[in-house]
Design an enzyme around this catalytic site. Sequence first.
Site, PDB file in Angstrom:
ATOM      1  N   ASP A   1       8.828  28.221  -0.341  1.00  0.00           N
ATOM      2  CA  ASP A   1      10.336  28.114   0.107  1.00  0.00           C
ATOM      3  C   ASP A   1      10.614  29.213   0.740  1.00  0.00           C
ATOM      4  OD1 ASP A   1      10.219  30.499  -1.671  1.00  0.00           O
ATOM      5  OD2 ASP A   1      10.758  29.085  -3.447  1.00  0.00           O
TER       6      ASP A   1
ATOM      7  N   ASP B   1      13.490  32.237   2.123  1.00  0.00           N
ATOM      8  CA  ASP B   1      14.451  32.917   1.534  1.00  0.00           C
ATOM      9  C   ASP B   1      14.976  33.800   2.791  1.00  0.00           C
ATOM     10  OD1 ASP B   1      13.964  32.449  -1.019  1.00  0.00           O
ATOM     11  OD2 ASP B   1      12.403  34.334  -1.347  1.00  0.00           O
TER      12      ASP B   1
ATOM     13  N   ASP C   1       8.284  44.758  -3.425  1.00  0.00           N
ATOM     14  CA  ASP C   1       7.255  45.398  -4.204  1.00  0.00           C
ATOM     15  C   ASP C   1       6.031  45.681  -3.000  1.00  0.00           C
ATOM     16  OD1 ASP C   1       6.933  42.663  -3.526  1.00  0.00           O
ATOM     17  OD2 ASP C   1       6.422  41.960  -5.495  1.00  0.00           O
TER      18      ASP C   1
HETATM   19  P1  ATP Z   1       5.844  33.144  -4.207  1.00  0.00           P
HETATM   20  O1  ATP Z   1       7.280  32.848  -3.741  1.00  0.00           O
HETATM   21  O2  ATP Z   1       4.984  32.675  -3.106  1.00  0.00           O
HETATM   22  O3  ATP Z   1       5.530  33.137  -5.371  1.00  0.00           O
HETATM   23  P2  ATP Z   1       7.169  35.555  -3.039  1.00  0.00           P
HETATM   24  O4  ATP Z   1       6.853  36.799  -2.745  1.00  0.00           O
HETATM   25  O5  ATP Z   1       8.241  34.556  -2.070  1.00  0.00           O
HETATM   26  O6  ATP Z   1       5.875  34.694  -3.738  1.00  0.00           O
HETATM   27  P3  ATP Z   1       9.397  35.574  -5.116  1.00  0.00           P
HETATM   28  O7  ATP Z   1       9.526  36.029  -6.180  1.00  0.00           O
HETATM   29  O8  ATP Z   1       9.879  34.334  -4.117  1.00  0.00           O
HETATM   30  O9  ATP Z   1       8.033  35.710  -4.333  1.00  0.00           O
HETATM   31  O10 ATP Z   1      10.293  37.095  -4.117  1.00  0.00           O
HETATM   32  C1  ATP Z   1      10.565  36.899  -2.875  1.00  0.00           C
HETATM   33  C2  ATP Z   1      10.566  38.247  -2.362  1.00  0.00           C
HETATM   34  O11 ATP Z   1      11.295  39.300  -2.984  1.00  0.00           O
HETATM   35  C3  ATP Z   1       8.948  38.962  -2.538  1.00  0.00           C
HETATM   36  O12 ATP Z   1       8.332  38.760  -1.366  1.00  0.00           O
HETATM   37  C4  ATP Z   1       9.247  40.324  -2.378  1.00  0.00           C
HETATM   38  O13 ATP Z   1       9.605  40.875  -1.228  1.00  0.00           O
HETATM   39  C5  ATP Z   1      10.801  40.397  -3.269  1.00  0.00           C
HETATM   40  N1  ATP Z   1      10.450  40.539  -4.451  1.00  0.00           N
HETATM   41  C6  ATP Z   1      10.176  39.597  -5.791  1.00  0.00           C
HETATM   42  N2  ATP Z   1       9.835  40.044  -6.788  1.00  0.00           N
HETATM   43  C7  ATP Z   1       9.907  41.532  -6.695  1.00  0.00           C
HETATM   44  C8  ATP Z   1       9.849  42.604  -7.575  1.00  0.00           C
HETATM   45  N3  ATP Z   1       9.649  42.347  -8.956  1.00  0.00           N
HETATM   46  N4  ATP Z   1       9.893  43.855  -6.961  1.00  0.00           N
HETATM   47  C9  ATP Z   1      10.214  43.985  -5.742  1.00  0.00           C
HETATM   48  N5  ATP Z   1      10.429  42.974  -4.973  1.00  0.00           N
HETATM   49  C10 ATP Z   1      10.176  41.748  -5.248  1.00  0.00           C
HETATM   50 MG    MG Z   2       9.247  33.066  -2.650  1.00  0.00          MG
END
Ligand code: ATP
Ligand code: MG
Length: 449
Positions: free
Chosen positions: A72, A74, A148
């Site tokens: 997705d 963001d 993170d």
């Molecule tokens: P995916 O969607 O492929 O699982 P993602 O990195 O996009 O991986 P998301 O949970 O959608 O993970 O989060 C989007 C973004 O928000 C991350 O890339 C990161 O920058 C930030 N993020 C998410 N969770 C955390 C966390 N627990 N602590 C700090 N930053 C976070």
């Molecule tokens: Mg994501």
Amino acid sequence: MLKETIKNFVGRLFAAPRRGPERVTKEKHGIDRRNVSRHAIKVCEVLHHEGYSAYIVGGAVRDLIVGLEPKDFDVATNATPNQIRPLFRRARIIGKRFQLVHVVFGQEIIETSTFRAPASVEQDTDEHGRILRDNLFGTHEEDAARRDFTLNALYYDPITEEVIDYHRGLPDLKKRVVRMIGDPETRYREDPVRMLRALRFAAKLSATIDPASREPLVRMAHLIENVPSSRLFDEILKLLTCGHAMDCLRQLQAVGLHQSVLPSMDLTFKQEGGEEFVELALARTDARVRAGKTISPSFLFAALLWKLVNKRWQEICAEGEHPAQALMQAADSVVAEQTRKLAIQRRFQADMREIWFMQARFERANAKTIWRLIEQPRFRAAVDFLQLRAEAHEVDSVQAQWWMDLANADDSSRAEMIEAHEAEQRGKPPAARRRRSPRRRPAAQASRP
Ligand code: ATP
Ligand code: MG
């Protein structure tokens, strides 16, 4: 407390970029704009037009750079939720802890959030340093610092096609290194789920975890037990459905985190064929993920726990219990053990039990009970499970295939199949029929009834 404050301060010093962000051109980052969601681009364009800054951020940028298809998209912006919402026809503000806006385009939702400030000492934390409330808007730079890992803190500007990199995330991503932003220990303490995320990204990207970010994991693994159960369940599910599930399990095991989330794993792997069974189940899951199919959490957990259920089942049967009763008791004890560490939602638990119980019923089915089985809502999943067991040489594959054909057939073909089978049964010599007595030992061959 003082130690924490100093750590926080040092962490933020490290997190602070030394010489402003790197602006990386498309020749260097390689993102092809045609692979970017046009709706995410639209959101950024509208916000730009209104004088705000807006970037695609997080997992989508990371995945685009390494050539994976993002799950997705963001967007992060300096506009507040109340400024964002009126700019779009279908947009709603969601979230209590930290408000953000869902901009809706048909099936696609672009999650649009305001730059957030990183953790600060003034924030509410629990006694382990876990953040309970963070609701502060921040600058672009602060937003980058509270993310993170460096490879998750990349911002793509679809208008200039540049990537803004505050934390040298691009070189880390190219080298496949998962590196925490700031002081790893403090950041894991703030949110222990980051430990699971580190392992997931390492598995998903075939990356290594930077030693400083890896070192605290073993020591801090137990902190995962303070995470609210529903969030933990979601994270474990993400781990198991990221397309590299077995790798994730091995990563969990390597740092001992599995003991806090999947306590049965060590024992399962010790069972004869236990590791292979889980591997087969997870390989199927990975294949489904890659094909864009849905994953059933009940099926996944049914598979992860099956070898233990089966073992307990046989033990209880050996004590003289009726097989159906024994299976129920075995399921209860294994599920109870699991949910002490990681709660599985009740509806999933109910489905898991159905999948398991039907395994026993496949063995004893006759024409009447076959029709009843077909009507069960989990019939299809149970037949899939039977196929998995056949693949693991636990049951006969011809018989498993018969059930699969039955599941795929329409009602009139089903009637024919069942009738043909009954006729076959009737034609069998009595000795052969006797062998199919209902009190057979569990986990023997599932009979084509
Ligand atoms: P995916 O969607 O492929 O699982 P993602 O990195 O996009 O991986 P998301 O949970 O959608 O993970 O989060 C989007 C973004 O928000 C991350 O890339 C990161 O920058 C930030 N993020 C998410 N969770 C955390 C966390 N627990 N602590 C700090 N930053 C976070
Ligand atoms: Mg994501």
